[in-house]
Design a protein around this motif. Sequence first.
Motif, PDB file in Angstrom:
ATOM      1  N   MET A 162      -7.646   1.948  -3.735  1.00 49.75           N
ATOM      2  CA  MET A 162      -7.376   0.725  -2.987  1.00 49.75           C
ATOM      3  C   MET A 162      -8.632  -0.139  -2.945  1.00 49.75           C
ATOM      4  SD  MET A 162      -6.615   0.090   1.064  1.00 49.75           S
ATOM      5  CE  MET A 162      -5.123   1.057   1.205  1.00 49.75           C
ATOM      6  N   ARG A 163      -9.744   0.467  -2.659  1.00 44.94           N
ATOM      7  CA  ARG A 163     -11.005  -0.272  -2.552  1.00 44.94           C
ATOM      8  C   ARG A 163     -11.401  -0.933  -3.872  1.00 44.94           C
ATOM      9  NH1 ARG A 163     -14.339   0.782   1.816  1.00 44.94           N
ATOM     10  NH2 ARG A 163     -13.462   2.190   3.396  1.00 44.94           N
ATOM     11  N   ALA A 164     -10.905  -0.392  -4.979  1.00 44.73           N
ATOM     12  CA  ALA A 164     -11.259  -0.925  -6.302  1.00 44.73           C
ATOM     13  C   ALA A 164     -10.340  -2.055  -6.764  1.00 44.73           C
ATOM     14  CB  ALA A 164     -11.249   0.201  -7.332  1.00 44.73           C
ATOM     15  N   LEU A 165      -9.319  -2.376  -5.988  1.00 42.19           N
ATOM     16  CA  LEU A 165      -8.399  -3.444  -6.392  1.00 42.19           C
ATOM     17  C   LEU A 165      -9.132  -4.779  -6.556  1.00 42.19           C
ATOM     18  CD1 LEU A 165      -5.376  -2.644  -4.043  1.00 42.19           C
ATOM     19  CD2 LEU A 165      -5.448  -2.340  -6.529  1.00 42.19           C
ATOM     20  N   GLN A 166      -8.642  -5.596  -7.463  1.00 41.03           N
ATOM     21  CA  GLN A 166      -9.272  -6.892  -7.728  1.00 41.03           C
ATOM     22  C   GLN A 166      -8.229  -8.000  -7.755  1.00 41.03           C
ATOM     23  OE1 GLN A 166     -11.476  -6.527 -11.393  1.00 41.03           O
ATOM     24  NE2 GLN A 166     -13.075  -5.277 -10.477  1.00 41.03           N
ATOM     25  N   ALA A 198      -8.511   0.820   7.782  1.00 39.11           N
ATOM     26  CA  ALA A 198      -7.774  -0.216   7.062  1.00 39.11           C
ATOM     27  C   ALA A 198      -8.618  -1.474   6.905  1.00 39.11           C
ATOM     28  CB  ALA A 198      -6.476  -0.535   7.794  1.00 39.11           C
ATOM     29  N   ALA A 199      -9.277  -1.884   7.972  1.00 36.51           N
ATOM     30  CA  ALA A 199     -10.111  -3.095   7.923  1.00 36.51           C
ATOM     31  C   ALA A 199     -11.290  -2.899   6.977  1.00 36.51           C
ATOM     32  CB  ALA A 199     -10.607  -3.439   9.323  1.00 36.51           C
ATOM     33  N   ASP A 200     -11.892  -1.715   7.002  1.00 38.10           N
ATOM     34  CA  ASP A 200     -13.044  -1.456   6.143  1.00 38.10           C
ATOM     35  C   ASP A 200     -12.664  -1.538   4.663  1.00 38.10           C
ATOM     36  OD1 ASP A 200     -15.886  -0.718   6.108  1.00 38.10           O
ATOM     37  OD2 ASP A 200     -15.201   1.121   5.143  1.00 38.10           O
ATOM     38  N   ALA A 201     -11.489  -0.997   4.320  1.00 39.70           N
ATOM     39  CA  ALA A 201     -11.025  -1.074   2.931  1.00 39.70           C
ATOM     40  C   ALA A 201     -10.738  -2.513   2.529  1.00 39.70           C
ATOM     41  CB  ALA A 201      -9.775  -0.218   2.748  1.00 39.70           C
ATOM     42  N   VAL A 202     -10.088  -3.257   3.403  1.00 41.37           N
ATOM     43  CA  VAL A 202      -9.769  -4.658   3.125  1.00 41.37           C
ATOM     44  C   VAL A 202     -11.045  -5.463   2.892  1.00 41.37           C
ATOM     45  CG1 VAL A 202      -8.922  -6.781   4.224  1.00 41.37           C
ATOM     46  CG2 VAL A 202      -7.514  -4.708   4.243  1.00 41.37           C
ATOM     47  N   LYS A 239      -6.592  -5.802  16.977  1.00 39.35           N
ATOM     48  CA  LYS A 239      -7.906  -5.195  16.726  1.00 39.35           C
ATOM     49  C   LYS A 239      -8.223  -5.224  15.229  1.00 39.35           C
ATOM     50  CE  LYS A 239     -10.304  -0.749  17.271  1.00 39.35           C
ATOM     51  NZ  LYS A 239     -10.154   0.655  17.777  1.00 39.35           N
ATOM     52  N   PHE A 240      -7.232  -4.884  14.413  1.00 38.13           N
ATOM     53  CA  PHE A 240      -7.406  -4.936  12.959  1.00 38.13           C
ATOM     54  C   PHE A 240      -7.792  -6.346  12.513  1.00 38.13           C
ATOM     55  CE2 PHE A 240      -5.267  -6.124   8.957  1.00 38.13           C
ATOM     56  CZ  PHE A 240      -5.952  -5.307   8.064  1.00 38.13           C
ATOM     57  N   LYS A 241      -7.104  -7.340  13.019  1.00 41.28           N
ATOM     58  CA  LYS A 241      -7.402  -8.733  12.660  1.00 41.28           C
ATOM     59  C   LYS A 241      -8.830  -9.099  13.046  1.00 41.28           C
ATOM     60  CE  LYS A 241      -5.651 -13.457  13.277  1.00 41.28           C
ATOM     61  NZ  LYS A 241      -6.965 -14.099  13.458  1.00 41.28           N
ATOM     62  N   ALA A 242      -9.233  -8.709  14.254  1.00 43.32           N
ATOM     63  CA  ALA A 242     -10.586  -9.035  14.712  1.00 43.32           C
ATOM     64  C   ALA A 242     -11.643  -8.377  13.824  1.00 43.32           C
ATOM     65  CB  ALA A 242     -10.759  -8.588  16.165  1.00 43.32           C
ATOM     66  N   LEU A 243     -11.412  -7.129  13.439  1.00 47.36           N
ATOM     67  CA  LEU A 243     -12.365  -6.426  12.580  1.00 47.36           C
ATOM     68  C   LEU A 243     -12.486  -7.095  11.211  1.00 47.36           C
ATOM     69  CD1 LEU A 243     -11.351  -2.734  13.406  1.00 47.36           C
ATOM     70  CD2 LEU A 243     -13.547  -3.822  13.972  1.00 47.36           C
ATOM     71  N   VAL A 244     -11.348  -7.491  10.652  1.00 43.60           N
ATOM     72  CA  VAL A 244     -11.374  -8.149   9.349  1.00 43.60           C
ATOM     73  C   VAL A 244     -12.095  -9.491   9.433  1.00 43.60           C
ATOM     74  CG1 VAL A 244      -9.942  -9.241   7.566  1.00 43.60           C
ATOM     75  CG2 VAL A 244      -9.311  -6.988   8.465  1.00 43.60           C
ATOM     76  N   ASN A 245     -11.761 -10.278  10.425  1.00 43.03           N
ATOM     77  CA  ASN A 245     -12.334 -11.624  10.507  1.00 43.03           C
ATOM     78  C   ASN A 245     -13.789 -11.634  10.936  1.00 43.03           C
ATOM     79  OD1 ASN A 245      -9.187 -13.140  11.512  1.00 43.03           O
ATOM     80  ND2 ASN A 245     -10.094 -12.952   9.488  1.00 43.03           N
ATOM     81  N   SER A 302       0.802  -1.226   0.000  1.00 42.67           N
ATOM     82  CA  SER A 302       0.000   0.000   0.000  1.00 42.67           C
ATOM     83  C   SER A 302       0.830   1.269   0.000  1.00 42.67           C
ATOM     84  CB  SER A 302      -0.940   0.008   1.209  1.00 42.67           C
ATOM     85  OG  SER A 302      -0.211   0.209   2.415  1.00 42.67           O
ATOM     86  N   GLY A 303       2.069   1.214   0.566  1.00 42.82           N
ATOM     87  CA  GLY A 303       2.760   2.467   0.810  1.00 42.82           C
ATOM     88  C   GLY A 303       1.983   3.255   1.852  1.00 42.82           C
ATOM     89  N   ASP A 304       2.252   4.547   1.947  1.00 44.98           N
ATOM     90  CA  ASP A 304       1.568   5.411   2.922  1.00 44.98           C
ATOM     91  C   ASP A 304       0.270   5.932   2.325  1.00 44.98           C
ATOM     92  OD1 ASP A 304       3.598   5.048   4.682  1.00 44.98           O
ATOM     93  OD2 ASP A 304       4.334   7.111   4.658  1.00 44.98           O
ATOM     94  N   THR A 305      -0.837   5.454   2.819  1.00 36.16           N
ATOM     95  CA  THR A 305      -2.116   5.844   2.230  1.00 36.16           C
ATOM     96  C   THR A 305      -3.240   5.714   3.244  1.00 36.16           C
ATOM     97  OG1 THR A 305      -3.539   5.537   0.289  1.00 36.16           O
ATOM     98  CG2 THR A 305      -2.752   3.543   1.378  1.00 36.16           C
ATOM     99  N   GLU A 306      -4.363   6.334   2.921  1.00 40.56           N
ATOM    100  CA  GLU A 306      -5.598   6.041   3.643  1.00 40.56           C
ATOM    101  C   GLU A 306      -6.441   5.118   2.774  1.00 40.56           C
ATOM    102  OE1 GLU A 306      -7.480   9.158   6.040  1.00 40.56           O
ATOM    103  OE2 GLU A 306      -5.799  10.472   5.490  1.00 40.56           O
ATOM    104  N   ASP A 307      -7.657   4.879   3.202  1.00 36.82           N
ATOM    105  CA  ASP A 307      -8.518   3.902   2.508  1.00 36.82           C
ATOM    106  C   ASP A 307      -9.151   4.553   1.272  1.00 36.82           C
ATOM    107  OD1 ASP A 307      -9.883   5.540   4.339  1.00 36.82           O
ATOM    108  OD2 ASP A 307     -11.573   4.166   4.452  1.00 36.82           O
ATOM    109  N   ILE A 308      -8.309   4.830   0.304  1.00 33.75           N
ATOM    110  CA  ILE A 308      -8.696   5.580  -0.893  1.00 33.75           C
ATOM    111  C   ILE A 308      -9.517   4.712  -1.860  1.00 33.75           C
ATOM    112  CG2 ILE A 308      -6.729   7.140  -0.719  1.00 33.75           C
ATOM    113  CD1 ILE A 308      -5.260   5.365  -2.745  1.00 33.75           C
ATOM    114  N   PRO A 309     -10.281   5.338  -2.747  1.00 34.23           N
ATOM    115  CA  PRO A 309     -11.090   4.570  -3.706  1.00 34.23           C
ATOM    116  C   PRO A 309     -10.264   3.626  -4.566  1.00 34.23           C
ATOM    117  CG  PRO A 309     -11.777   6.881  -3.705  1.00 34.23           C
ATOM    118  CD  PRO A 309     -10.553   6.795  -2.850  1.00 34.23           C
TER     119      PRO A 309
END
Length: 262
Positions: free
Chosen positions: A185-189, A209-213, A237-243, A176-183
């Motif tokens: 990133m969200r559009a990656l396939q 980060a979890a929301d984008a993932v 916390k990130f792991k718990a949110l993703v899972n 990702s490099g240094d970024t926020e949850d940009i469109p």
Amino acid sequence: MMKRIIPIIALMLFFACKQNKPQNEASTEVATEVETEVPEEATIIPIEHATAVLEWDGNTVYIDPVGGKEAFAGQKSPTLILITDIHGDHFSLETLQALDTVKATVVAPKAVADQIPTDFGSPVVVMNNGDTKNFSGITVEAIPMYNLREEALDFHTKGRGNGYVLTVGQERIYFSGDTEDIPEMRALQNIDKAFICMNLPYTMTEESAADAVLEFKPKEVYPYHYRGRPDVSDVAKFKALVNEGDPNIKVVQLDWYPNDDF
């Protein structure tokens, strides 16, 4: 006349058969070509914070090499170097100059390339957001990376730095490099491994980060670049949110801070 022609033809056929026989026997001894198997997956070695080494099919890729030559003790010399941004935890000219880069190509955004001397000695290739290039069988896509929060806009402006998607064999790997949850990133396939930053005040929260993932759904996600100022992001916390959102996404924790307790 016919009686003379037939024996001549028979004699020619006899000699032709004798000549062909050794050739047919020899053809059974033709050497078979040895095929080397291309690995399906790359090997990822965490160095520290945003710095990693990727190995695949004879290629050694350094991502954001900093920390001096000693940070890469025991590692193979790079064949490809990817730099995401101008900040000191991603770009170190001193480290580049100390490494054995004789076989390496350096890939960087223009803001970084402008800081590398023209006599550096290894080719420097500029990639802008949206560019795609191939390096020895590795396809590299430059993905935008930037901030969205008003108070953070000056940290990473849109268009200056690159995240990268690497296609190696059967895998697509995102840094990702240094970024926020940009469109973008969200559009990656079709991402197999995603290395996602999360540190404040510079990038994004664990929740963002979890929301984008959860939107672009990589098969595996690797939290990295999670030391901030002054706090360290909560990767548990990130792991718990993703899972909680998608138990099929595997969260992999690597040791990105070997000299620290976190």
